[in-house]
Design an enzyme around this catalytic site. Structure first.
Site, PDB file in Angstrom:
ATOM      1  N   LYS A  34       0.842  -1.196   0.000  1.00 43.96           N
ATOM      2  CA  LYS A  34       0.000   0.000   0.000  1.00 43.96           C
ATOM      3  C   LYS A  34       0.884   1.255   0.000  1.00 43.96           C
ATOM      4  O   LYS A  34       2.032   1.189   0.419  1.00 43.96           O
ATOM      5  CB  LYS A  34      -0.834  -0.048   1.287  1.00 43.96           C
ATOM      6  CG  LYS A  34      -2.183   0.626   1.237  1.00 43.96           C
ATOM      7  CD  LYS A  34      -2.933   0.294   2.524  1.00 43.96           C
ATOM      8  CE  LYS A  34      -4.157   1.160   2.702  1.00 43.96           C
ATOM      9  NZ  LYS A  34      -3.930   2.584   2.596  1.00 43.96           N
ATOM     10  N   GLY A  36       2.699   4.542   1.189  1.00 47.93           N
ATOM     11  CA  GLY A  36       3.095   5.106   2.475  1.00 47.93           C
ATOM     12  C   GLY A  36       3.538   4.116   3.537  1.00 47.93           C
ATOM     13  O   GLY A  36       3.650   4.474   4.709  1.00 47.93           O
ATOM     14  N   VAL A  37       3.801   2.856   3.131  1.00 53.06           N
ATOM     15  CA  VAL A  37       4.210   1.866   4.149  1.00 53.06           C
ATOM     16  C   VAL A  37       5.726   1.646   4.176  1.00 53.06           C
ATOM     17  O   VAL A  37       6.229   0.888   4.995  1.00 53.06           O
ATOM     18  CB  VAL A  37       3.488   0.505   3.954  1.00 53.06           C
ATOM     19  CG1 VAL A  37       1.991   0.654   4.155  1.00 53.06           C
ATOM     20  CG2 VAL A  37       3.793  -0.103   2.588  1.00 53.06           C
ATOM     21  N   THR A  40       9.688   2.010  -0.835  1.00 62.46           N
ATOM     22  CA  THR A  40      10.922   2.504  -1.452  1.00 62.46           C
ATOM     23  C   THR A  40      12.108   2.316  -0.516  1.00 62.46           C
ATOM     24  O   THR A  40      13.170   1.862  -0.939  1.00 62.46           O
ATOM     25  CB  THR A  40      10.768   3.989  -1.852  1.00 62.46           C
ATOM     26  OG1 THR A  40       9.702   4.092  -2.797  1.00 62.46           O
ATOM     27  CG2 THR A  40      12.040   4.528  -2.474  1.00 62.46           C
ATOM     28  N   ASP A  63       7.046   3.342  -9.916  1.00 58.27           N
ATOM     29  CA  ASP A  63       6.066   4.198  -9.252  1.00 58.27           C
ATOM     30  C   ASP A  63       6.177   5.603  -9.848  1.00 58.27           C
ATOM     31  O   ASP A  63       7.253   6.198  -9.812  1.00 58.27           O
ATOM     32  CB  ASP A  63       6.374   4.233  -7.747  1.00 58.27           C
ATOM     33  CG  ASP A  63       5.332   4.999  -6.948  1.00 58.27           C
ATOM     34  OD1 ASP A  63       4.546   5.756  -7.564  1.00 58.27           O
ATOM     35  OD2 ASP A  63       5.299   4.849  -5.719  1.00 58.27           O
ATOM     36  N   CYS A 283       3.757   7.169  28.070  1.00 57.72           N
ATOM     37  CA  CYS A 283       3.192   7.736  26.835  1.00 57.72           C
ATOM     38  C   CYS A 283       1.941   6.937  26.477  1.00 57.72           C
ATOM     39  O   CYS A 283       2.026   5.811  25.985  1.00 57.72           O
ATOM     40  CB  CYS A 283       4.224   7.674  25.704  1.00 57.72           C
ATOM     41  SG  CYS A 283       3.530   8.101  24.094  1.00 57.72           S
ATOM     42  N   CYS A 286       1.594   6.034  22.743  1.00 57.63           N
ATOM     43  CA  CYS A 286       2.566   5.003  22.334  1.00 57.63           C
ATOM     44  C   CYS A 286       2.085   3.623  22.766  1.00 57.63           C
ATOM     45  O   CYS A 286       2.107   2.672  21.977  1.00 57.63           O
ATOM     46  CB  CYS A 286       3.937   5.262  22.956  1.00 57.63           C
ATOM     47  SG  CYS A 286       4.568   6.925  22.639  1.00 57.63           S
TER      48      CYS A 286
END
EC number: 3.6.-.-
Length: 340
Positions: A34, A36-37, A40, A63, A283, A286
């Protein structure tokens, strides 16, 4: 779900991509997932590791976003170029949507053609290439032809986001349809059109229909031959990249099923951007996110027990430039151990 022919049972659970580095018969490695995972970053890092084990490695981005130049901080284009700091790693960025005009044009402006005003060339082009995907198929075939002539030992594809990733598998069929249509046009109108359009022809580059048919046939042969290699697990594998979230996991499962239906080997998943909060961390975000990621990680391990599942941490900095990519690439072959 497929598994690689030469991956031994003892290695199947290894949480690294070492089995891919060790598989010397591999020629084509696709990295997909997908948007943005971290595809690259993963493909660049894998290519860096392969360069340590192979004589020559070519990294290709299909791409349209072309992130290779950004990742290495170096401009790449249509021609293969050595990556700075490496003697056996090259990269190139190609546009899979390149047009037929680009492929066939011989540099002559269309306006110089006396028949251009009548639109005969355009008409033939529209008729011949009205089948969806022909442009893309021919561009991809041209790239494969170029890559084959360059004879790299292994080629890594940084693919477009899923949805576009597996289109190349349909290209031989697409080209066959276009060829059938062109042959029909050629037998019906070829002699008449060739005489009307003159010796220069009315297609881009001044080609006549027969020359165009020959060109497409040679491209179809190239792409069919390479597709046979794509379906050979000794020569090709697909690395899936995802993050531990529902949509990404869903997309990965869909992609693996599609790869399996095309008989393309896949036995490795890289799970990126994992959080490892320190013990006693207060956090809230987190810890909540880690809990969610843990749930999906367990599902991944259950679904893909015969896969190499690589767990990669969320880093505090972007992975850009040779040094950071090399550091990241080490975690693909040596499992990340979070600080306590």
């Amino acid at each position: 779900m497929s598994s690689a022919a030469v991956v031994h049972h003892d290695d199947l659970m290894e949480p690294t991509l070492q089995s891919i580095i060790n598989q010397k018969t591999l020629r084509w490695i696709f990295v997909g997932g997908k948007g943005g995972v971290g595809k690259t970053t993963t493909s660049c890092s894998l290519a860096i590791q392969l360069a340590k084990a192979r004589k020559s490695v070519l990294l290709i981005s299909t791409d349209p976003a072309h992130n290779l130049s950004d990742a290495f901080g170096q401009k790449f284009g249509k021609e293969a170029r050595l990556v700075d700091g490496y003697s056996n790693l090259s990269a190139m960025e190609i546009d899979p949507n390149g047009s037929i005009q680009d492929l066939l044009a011989s540099g002559e402006a269309q306006g110089e053609d006396p028949m251009a005003g009548l639109g005969m060339g355009n008409m033939m082009q529209d008729l011949a290439f009205s089948i969806p995907g022909v442009d893309e198929a021919m561009s991809f075939a041209e790239v494969l032809k170029q890559v084959k002539s360059l004879s790299y030992e292994v080629i890594v594809f940084d693919t477009a986001p899923t949805g576009h990733t597996l289109r190349f598998l349909q290209f031989p069929t697409v080209l066959e349809k276009a060829l059938a249509k062109l042959s029909q046009l050629s037998s019906q109108f070829g002699p008449m059109l060739n005489s009307i359009l003159g010796a220069r022809g009315g297609l881009p580059g001044g080609q006549n229909i027969d020359e165009l048919l020959q060109k497409m046939e040679s491209l179809r042969e190239t792409i069919s031959e390479v597709n046979t290699q794509f379906k050979n697990p000794d020569m090709t594998t697909f690395v899936c990249v995802c993050i531990a979230e529902f949509l990404s996991l869903y997309e990965t499962e869909r992609m693996i099923q599609e790869l399996t239906s095309y008989s393309i080997d896949t036995h490795a998943i890289v799970v990126n951007q994992l959080l490892f909060p320190k013990k006693g961390s207060e956090c809230e975000q987190c810890n909540a996110r880690r809990k969610m990621q843990q749930k999906y990680l367990e599902q991944i391990e259950e679904l893909y027990e015969d896969f190499n599942v690589v767990r990669m941490p969320l880093l505090v900095e972007e992975v850009r430039g040779k040094e950071k990519l090399e550091k990241f690439s080490e975690m693909l072959v040596h499992p990340y151990v979070p600080p306590q």
